[in-house]
Design a protein around this motif. Structure first.
Motif, PDB file in Angstrom:
ATOM      1  N   GLY A  33       0.831  -1.199   0.000  1.00  0.00           N
ATOM      2  CA  GLY A  33       0.000   0.000   0.000  1.00  0.00           C
ATOM      3  C   GLY A  33       0.857   1.236   0.000  1.00  0.00           C
ATOM      4  N   SER A  34       0.516   2.187   0.826  1.00  0.00           N
ATOM      5  CA  SER A  34       1.263   3.449   0.919  1.00  0.00           C
ATOM      6  C   SER A  34       2.695   3.178   1.342  1.00  0.00           C
ATOM      7  N   GLY A  35       3.642   3.596   0.543  1.00  0.00           N
ATOM      8  CA  GLY A  35       5.052   3.453   0.917  1.00  0.00           C
ATOM      9  C   GLY A  35       5.476   2.010   1.063  1.00  0.00           C
ATOM     10  N   PHE A  36       5.247   1.161   0.056  1.00  0.00           N
ATOM     11  CA  PHE A  36       5.615  -0.248   0.110  1.00  0.00           C
ATOM     12  C   PHE A  36       7.070  -0.408   0.542  1.00  0.00           C
ATOM     13  N   HIS A  37       7.289  -1.197   1.563  1.00  0.00           N
ATOM     14  CA  HIS A  37       8.640  -1.511   2.022  1.00  0.00           C
ATOM     15  C   HIS A  37       8.625  -2.803   2.809  1.00  0.00           C
ATOM     16  N   SER A  38       9.779  -3.405   2.957  1.00  0.00           N
ATOM     17  CA  SER A  38       9.913  -4.605   3.772  1.00  0.00           C
ATOM     18  C   SER A  38      10.355  -4.187   5.159  1.00  0.00           C
TER      19      SER A  38
END
Length: 161
Positions: A33-38
């Motif tokens: 979603g918003s600001g995809f990151h792991s």
């Protein structure tokens, strides 16, 4: 007198160890979603409380720290040692920007609705789980912003002591 107090404190600590159990583990997964990151996190849980806590450092540039507290409403059994859970929680985040012209800080707060599944193995010492949450966030910093479509998906392992 100090030695006697120390012995009593040690005995009290050993006696109370049977009153509660502590689960400590790690989890990781993407945030869709918003600001995809792991991200990865350290988790902990007391068996006396239905809350599971997690602390993460999703970024070092800018530096960020995140915390969550999830309240499991129920953890019913699917079959034998396999269970599922659902609940709600709270999330917080702090972002600190550096000296690159974008200095400052932002504070994020939000709620969580989650669902997951877990298995308890090795006589309930090892817990393996997977969960997904909807985590809308409100950020306050150089203005106000939102991340409405924020879906952390985590896989984790927790050891019970």
């Amino acid at each position: 007198m100090r030695k006697i107090a120390l012995v009593f404190a040690l005995l009290f600590g050993l006696a109370s160890a049977n009153v509660f159990a502590l689960g400590i583990g790690i989890q990781a997964g993407p945030v869709v979603g918003s600001g995809f990151h792991s991200g990865g996190a350290v988790t902990f849980k007391l068996d006396q409380l239905p809350c599971v806590f997690a602390v993460s450092i999703p970024s070092f540039d800018p530096f960020a720290i995140g915390v969550t507290a999830d309240w499991w409403m129920e953890n019913p059994t699917i079959q034998d040692f396999w269970k599922w859970y659902y609940g709600f929680g709270a999330a917080g985040a702090l972002y600190v920007h550096g000296d690159d012209g974008d200095s400052g800080a932002a504070l994020g707060i939000g709620g969580r609705i989650l669902i997951g599944t877990n298995v308890l193995l090795c006589k309930d010492v090892l817990e393996i789980y997977a969960q997904a949450a909807w985590q809308p966030m409100l950020f306050i910093g150089n203005g106000i912003g939102t991340h409405f479509f924020n879906f952390p998906i985590d896989i984790g392992v927790r050891l019970w002591f």
